[in-house]
Design an enzyme around this catalytic site. Sequence first.
Site, PDB file in Angstrom:
ATOM      1  N   PRO A 122       0.827  -1.212   0.000  1.00 25.07           N
ATOM      2  CA  PRO A 122       0.000   0.000   0.000  1.00 25.07           C
ATOM      3  C   PRO A 122       0.857   1.257   0.000  1.00 25.07           C
ATOM      4  O   PRO A 122       2.035   1.213   0.316  1.00 25.07           O
ATOM      5  CB  PRO A 122      -0.765  -0.117   1.316  1.00 25.07           C
ATOM      6  N   ASN A 125       2.088   2.244   3.847  1.00 27.11           N
ATOM      7  CA  ASN A 125       3.218   1.576   4.489  1.00 27.11           C
ATOM      8  C   ASN A 125       4.042   0.838   3.436  1.00 27.11           C
ATOM      9  O   ASN A 125       4.183  -0.381   3.485  1.00 27.11           O
ATOM     10  CB  ASN A 125       2.727   0.568   5.526  1.00 27.11           C
ATOM     11  N   GLY A 223      -8.903  -7.164   5.259  1.00 26.22           N
ATOM     12  CA  GLY A 223      -9.811  -6.041   5.086  1.00 26.22           C
ATOM     13  C   GLY A 223      -9.346  -4.808   5.843  1.00 26.22           C
ATOM     14  O   GLY A 223      -8.352  -4.834   6.574  1.00 26.22           O
ATOM     15  N   CYS A 256      -3.459   0.364   9.619  1.00 23.35           N
ATOM     16  CA  CYS A 256      -4.864  -0.025   9.717  1.00 23.35           C
ATOM     17  C   CYS A 256      -5.233  -0.403  11.152  1.00 23.35           C
ATOM     18  O   CYS A 256      -6.392  -0.595  11.469  1.00 23.35           O
ATOM     19  CB  CYS A 256      -5.160  -1.178   8.775  1.00 23.35           C
TER      20      CYS A 256
END
Lengths: 519, 426
Positions: A122, A125, A223, A256
Amino acid sequence: MPVHNDAPRLQVPDRAETTARMKIDRAGWAVRAYARYDRAAVMRIVRAVAEAAHQAAGHYAEWAVRETGMGVVKHKQLKNELSAHPLVDFYEDMDLVSPRVDPARKMVEIPKPAGVIFALTPATNPISTLYYKTMLALLSRNAVIFSPHPLAKTCCNDAAARLEAAAVAAGAPAGLIQCVEEPSVPLVQALMASPKVQVILATGGGPMVRAAYSSGTPAIGVGPGNAPVYVDPGADQNAAARRIIESKSFDNSVLCTHESVLISIEENRGKLERALRAAGAHVCTEAEVVRLRAWLFPEGHLNTAAVGKSASWIAEKAGFRVVPSIRILVAPIEQVGLDEPLTREKLSPVLAWATAESFERATGMAQMILRMVGAGHSAAFHGEDPQKAMDFAAALSVYRVVVNAPCSQGAAGFATHLPPSFMIGTGYFGRSSVGENIGPQHLVHWTRLAWNSDASVAMPDMSGVRAPFDGSAAGTRASAAPRPRPVAVPAVADGGGMDRDLLRQLILQELRELTRGQS
Amino acid sequence: MYNYGFFSFDSKDELLAKAIEYWNPGKTKFWQDAGIDLVIDRREGYFLYDMSGRRLIDLHLNGGTYNFGHRNPELVATLKSALDYFDMGNHWFPSVARAAFAEKLVKSAPGMKYAIFGAGGAEAVEIALKTARYATKRRKIASIIKGYHGHSGLSVATGDERFSKIFLADRPEEFVHVPFNDAEALERALKNRDVAAFIIETIPATYGFPMPEEGYLKACQDICRRCGTLYIADEVQTGLMRTGAMWGWQSYGLDPDMFVTAKGLGGGIYPISACVVTEKCGAWQLEDGAAHISTSGGSELGCIIGHQVIEMLQRPEVIANVQYVAEFFQRSLAEMMAAHSDIFVGVRQRGVILGLEFDHPEGAVAVSRALYENGVWAIFSSLDKRVLQFKPGVLLDAATCQEIVDRMEAAMPRARALLRNPRRAA
């Protein structure tokens, strides 16, 4: 003057995609060789790559922040460092290479690596995820091909090349660690569906994770998070506030696992507010909350410009001022769930704060938040009452509840005894295949030789049996191959608790020093 | 019923009968007699499918034509894209595709100056030989015994008389043949300083890939330089990364005056060939650029494909894959030879060019058939039937390579039986 059109007159096939397919074949060759390396050779490579990763942790932290505009350099450096040696330390005792013999169950178990891993990283990170997935792949004798987020493609390509070079220098076959130069959605979809990819490690937005699961290729996707954090009146309010703010401000909240919505009891509001302020939070006024909501969630969707930015920057954009030393913005809200966008995942140092009249009502609120987004992920509990902790965890659709610790680090295994991870399994609640923190063990399956359980059929002594290690037979240069060696195969001891505890202490200590916080 | 839309056949037998009636009775019957009843239907990657639906792994690749596999998706997409804009082009005029491809080719070959295009290997050889005669004002051409450079007027005369005598195309007074791996013989042939060029495949393919001895090619090139003879490297089967380098001559440290490339240059989907020359050799193009003309030579569609072929071959991923494939077969064929030393007696290898030697004058014919029966298509060397040509593609993956070895292993008992009693086996 004639009108010039510089668009290509011919359609050129997407070179990135066709080259990526070649990378998959290359990885297939590499893993064919690597799957026959023995444990000593594997750990030598793993350590060499961890060292290269560690050395460059600061370099890539700075690069990632520069390239993506998200996060905090020193925090990213810490995350990068934690994804190198400490991660390997944690799995030091987990042997995913040698066959296991269990005379009692009359069984021999032979580890079989997945093969070629297609891994997404992502923008939030990039390097820590790349480091982490590389270490997982190497520990489990797999090859990995990264498709970085387009916002972080340059630093990721450079880092992958550096780690690959370190692996090869330590004797690994070439091609274990590769990276797609020009990522795109069609490319990712094409590679996900490639029959030559054995497993997808999907980290990213919900659509990407769903695409991974829809590809037909086995996938481990996790998720989104949206952690509710409950502070019980019985908790040490100052300690709880410090931990939450320490956690929430870490890397400007791009993990997250960060706390998203604070829930407390109405009667305790004043005490907690003072503690939050003392720890560096700005508690917004009603008018500021309105502005913050409007800027952070225009049309009800997260303004991605906010991701990974500092509290004072966000306040300024939203239209109010806070002193630069403010570490997070706390936004008191009346409602939670669908009708209050501030209770969604914000990936920025903004913490929504709701209060409830009772513990039961607070638990219900937490579940309402998770029903909207964040199911299967993480929650945090601050308090001393074990029954409440149990009831809170039992009621929530999450697979980890961090207790009296910063959630961002705690859920990711850096301030708790959970496995250190940048992939937090969101399990069936979160439409994922794994509900625990992803580790190298998820990238290996075992072939089991199972003898007849009848006592009259004996299982022979396995001690003289040759183990399936043969680097040179696997298509690599002789010099790069580890020598085949017979393995002594005792039943695997479960972990050596003392060492592991010590290790965690060291990780924690490092974390404390680097953040100068308290956990 | 085999309905292809444009035409249809009731059965494979009907097709074979029509092939004998209208196309080529000798060729058709040859394969029937050899026990190879292959009529290639569908094809994809390194797999061929017979009309019966049976799948074969292709290790023949038509001498490297299918270096990237059959219908490589990237090349197919490239050709489709080119067809939306270009056609073959007008050979009289300069064109964007020809200029771009010529630049790409010349820049891949240090020391070269111009790329002159043809449609096939023989045409490129023809250009090379004519160029040599122009540049030296000499008429004679030297080549090796059992050499092979194509079937056109000049090129066929350089090769084995099997292909020239039948058409009265042998010209012994102008075409000198010397033994391979014998530099002294070449020196004797060139010493009168009346030979325009020495043409040699960097590794002679149709001869079964006998490896040039250490220093042989370099010695030949030195002799050529001393005698004023031009050295032409025929790279039709050894170019395009097949030896592990872009051009085989590079891997032997040579700097030829000209080299010829074809087959794989068109990616197996659009024919194109090239004769690449130094500035000195290419001088005829200054005197009369239209002295050599070819309507389909350097077709723009072919140039776009060739351009993409070179670009793909230069990718590090392809270079790495060639190394893996080469190492894999080096090791696994050595193991197989040890296990079947009664019939399998030698491996000649450079990169992904391999010749497998069998201990029988027709050994490779039997092995080719045994492999065919086991799902692998590899052809024997026309000019040395002891040797099986074994030509894996540059993009082969690990799983397919392993399958090739497994299938070969399974074919060995059958090969042995065929060699002991070819009649009964047939």
